[in-house]
Design an enzyme around this catalytic site. Structure first.
Site, PDB file in Angstrom:
ATOM      1  N   TYR A 123      66.427  -7.459 -45.704  1.00  0.00           N
ATOM      2  CA  TYR A 123      65.762  -5.973 -45.741  1.00  0.00           C
ATOM      3  C   TYR A 123      65.448  -5.589 -44.212  1.00  0.00           C
ATOM      4  CZ  TYR A 123      61.832  -3.122 -47.246  1.00  0.00           C
ATOM      5  OH  TYR A 123      61.304  -2.199 -47.343  1.00  0.00           O
TER       6      TYR A 123
ATOM      7  N   SER B  98      64.003   7.677 -59.295  1.00  0.00           N
ATOM      8  CA  SER B  98      63.472   7.629 -60.643  1.00  0.00           C
ATOM      9  C   SER B  98      61.903   6.854 -60.494  1.00  0.00           C
ATOM     10  CB  SER B  98      64.474   6.763 -61.561  1.00  0.00           C
ATOM     11  OG  SER B  98      64.566   4.833 -61.211  1.00  0.00           O
TER      12      SER B  98
ATOM     13  N   ALA C 249      66.399  -6.253 -41.409  1.00  0.00           N
ATOM     14  CA  ALA C 249      67.957  -5.793 -40.603  1.00  0.00           C
ATOM     15  C   ALA C 249      68.760  -4.547 -41.077  1.00  0.00           C
ATOM     16  CB  ALA C 249      68.639  -7.055 -41.181  1.00  0.00           C
TER      17      ALA C 249
HETATM   18  P1  NAP Z   1      61.230   0.616 -56.100  1.00  0.00           P
HETATM   19  O1  NAP Z   1      59.948   1.439 -57.063  1.00  0.00           O
HETATM   20  O2  NAP Z   1      61.697   0.114 -56.422  1.00  0.00           O
HETATM   21  O3  NAP Z   1      62.133   2.256 -56.499  1.00  0.00           O
HETATM   22  C1  NAP Z   1      63.239   1.792 -56.352  1.00  0.00           C
HETATM   23  C2  NAP Z   1      65.124   2.878 -56.601  1.00  0.00           C
HETATM   24  O4  NAP Z   1      65.896   2.630 -55.733  1.00  0.00           O
HETATM   25  C3  NAP Z   1      64.397   3.427 -58.258  1.00  0.00           C
HETATM   26  O5  NAP Z   1      64.611   4.561 -58.461  1.00  0.00           O
HETATM   27  C4  NAP Z   1      65.984   2.475 -58.285  1.00  0.00           C
HETATM   28  O6  NAP Z   1      66.119   2.931 -59.604  1.00  0.00           O
HETATM   29  C5  NAP Z   1      66.560   3.186 -57.155  1.00  0.00           C
HETATM   30  N1  NAP Z   1      67.399   2.238 -57.339  1.00  0.00           N
HETATM   31  C6  NAP Z   1      68.215   0.860 -56.138  1.00  0.00           C
HETATM   32  N2  NAP Z   1      69.510   0.666 -56.359  1.00  0.00           N
HETATM   33  C7  NAP Z   1      69.891   1.363 -56.275  1.00  0.00           C
HETATM   34  C8  NAP Z   1      70.971   1.533 -55.948  1.00  0.00           C
HETATM   35  N3  NAP Z   1      72.340   1.023 -56.279  1.00  0.00           N
HETATM   36  N4  NAP Z   1      71.590   3.007 -55.714  1.00  0.00           N
HETATM   37  C9  NAP Z   1      70.747   3.718 -56.517  1.00  0.00           C
HETATM   38  N5  NAP Z   1      69.374   3.667 -56.864  1.00  0.00           N
HETATM   39  C10 NAP Z   1      68.789   2.500 -56.542  1.00  0.00           C
HETATM   40  O7  NAP Z   1      61.064   0.742 -54.523  1.00  0.00           O
HETATM   41  P2  NAP Z   1      60.097   1.998 -53.720  1.00  0.00           P
HETATM   42  O8  NAP Z   1      58.766   1.178 -52.906  1.00  0.00           O
HETATM   43  O9  NAP Z   1      59.843   2.924 -54.059  1.00  0.00           O
HETATM   44  O10 NAP Z   1      61.315   1.835 -52.242  1.00  0.00           O
HETATM   45  C11 NAP Z   1      61.995   2.688 -52.444  1.00  0.00           C
HETATM   46  C12 NAP Z   1      62.532   3.152 -50.329  1.00  0.00           C
HETATM   47  O11 NAP Z   1      61.454   2.625 -50.004  1.00  0.00           O
HETATM   48  C13 NAP Z   1      63.083   1.956 -49.967  1.00  0.00           C
HETATM   49  O12 NAP Z   1      63.996   1.922 -49.360  1.00  0.00           O
HETATM   50  C14 NAP Z   1      62.298   0.438 -49.988  1.00  0.00           C
HETATM   51  O13 NAP Z   1      62.884   0.285 -48.023  1.00  0.00           O
HETATM   52  C15 NAP Z   1      61.284   1.702 -48.752  1.00  0.00           C
HETATM   53  N6  NAP Z   1      60.085   1.534 -48.624  1.00  0.00           N
HETATM   54  C16 NAP Z   1      59.178   0.626 -49.275  1.00  0.00           C
HETATM   55  C17 NAP Z   1      58.557   0.707 -49.548  1.00  0.00           C
HETATM   56  C18 NAP Z   1      57.084   0.045 -50.362  1.00  0.00           C
HETATM   57  O14 NAP Z   1      55.844  -0.513 -49.740  1.00  0.00           O
HETATM   58  N7  NAP Z   1      56.950   0.691 -51.464  1.00  0.00           N
HETATM   59  C19 NAP Z   1      57.567   0.263 -47.578  1.00  0.00           C
HETATM   60  C20 NAP Z   1      58.279   0.507 -46.562  1.00  0.00           C
HETATM   61  C21 NAP Z   1      59.934   1.208 -47.077  1.00  0.00           C
HETATM   62  P3  NAP Z   1      67.242   2.178 -59.935  1.00  0.00           P
HETATM   63  O15 NAP Z   1      67.131   0.510 -59.968  1.00  0.00           O
HETATM   64  O16 NAP Z   1      66.521   2.474 -61.445  1.00  0.00           O
HETATM   65  O17 NAP Z   1      68.457   1.933 -59.606  1.00  0.00           O
END
Ligand code: NAP
Length: 256
Positions: A154, A16, A156
């Protein structure tokens, strides 16, 4: 040019917002039917409607097994099968170890790591029935390669995803199901926006390419792992970070 994935089906957890939304849009452009999953039905449906193609939204908390099973059952009923799982949902709240509670730790591990196991387990029957599958995990550089104060839980969870991936890749290889991970650096997302301008400015100056990544940078890597051309690649992590992990010191960046 990759073989067309038109007509394949994918589940994108955390679809989302941020990286997941970028993957969902990229996959929809490639003609893949996408089930966008988040805890909010409304937000998941809104993204599904915005990316076009045969997309749908589904509300699931992927840290819960029953929700993951329901998510997989809905995808099979709606699209007839599951070819690709992007286990992407994740959270990154900060807490230094002295202040971190057991609940904080369990919440991050549950959302980021247990969810990876539960969502993979939930799609197995459909992928085994099809005789093939692609699982793409969104890990991180934080944990597997680097560290950052406040993110021990995180890190871990993200390193744990890679440990899970390696054995999953071996177990599932005979079933022609591959399991790989994208390891993003700092990517401009709604979630990262919450870290504030100071964090983002410092991060940009520590990346050799001098910019944060875009969600499409991660989506393109996920699309490659989902492709027919990646059939012989399994158990691998691909760093997508603009060179962020390369400098050995601040001096290396200043010498550029
Ligand atoms: P984001 O913008 O905060 O989006 C997180 C998404 O995960 C949202 O769709 C949220 O929707 C969903 N979500 C969270 N908890 C959930 C749950 N328990 N069940 C189902 N859906 C859940 O985060 P992002 O930055 O795109 O990160 C996405 C992934 O990339 C993560 O695994 C993160 O660790 C990884 N990552 C991100 C970065 C970065 O720089 N952005 C870097 C390295 C890795 P709802 O809250 O509505 O559930």
């Amino acid at each position: 040019m990759l073989t067309s994935l038109k007509g394949r089906t994918a589940i994108v957890t955390g679809g989302s917002r941020g990286i997941g939304k970028g993957i969902a849009a990229c996959f929809a452009r490639a003609g893949i039917k996408v089930l966008v999953v988040s805890r909010s039905q409304g937000e998941a449906e809104a993204v599904a409607a915005s990316i076009g193609g045969e997309a749908a939204g589904f509300a699931a908390d992927v840290s819960r097994g029953a929700d993951c099973e329901a998510m997989a059952a809905f995808a099979v009923e709606r699209f007839g099968g599951i070819d690709i799982l992007c286990a992407n949902a994740g959270i990154f709240p900060a807490a230094k170890i002295g202040e971190m509670t057991e609940t904080d730790f369990d919440h991050v591990l549950g959302t980021n790591l247990r969810s990876t196991f539960l969502s993979v387990k939930a799609v197995l029957r459909a992928m085994e029935a099809a005789g093939r599958g692609r699982i793409v995990i969104t890990s991180s550089i934080t944990g597997p390669i680097t560290g950052y104060p406040g993110w021990s839980h995180y890190g871990a969870s993200k390193a744990g995803q890679l440990g899970f991936m390696r054995t999953a890749a071996i177990e599932l290889a005979p079933k022609r199901i591959t399991v790989n991970a994208v390891m993003p650096g700092n990517i401009a997302t709604e979630g990262l926006d919450g870290m504030g301008a100071d964090y983002i400015g410092k991060m940009e100056s520590s990346i050799p390419m001098r910019r944060l990544g875009g969600v499409e940078d991660i989506a393109n890597a996920a699309l490659f792992f989902a492709s027919d051309e990646a059939a012989y690649i399994t158990g691998q992590g691909l760093v997508v970070d603009g060179g962020q992990i390369l400098p050995e010191s601040l001096g290396a960046l200043e010498a550029m």
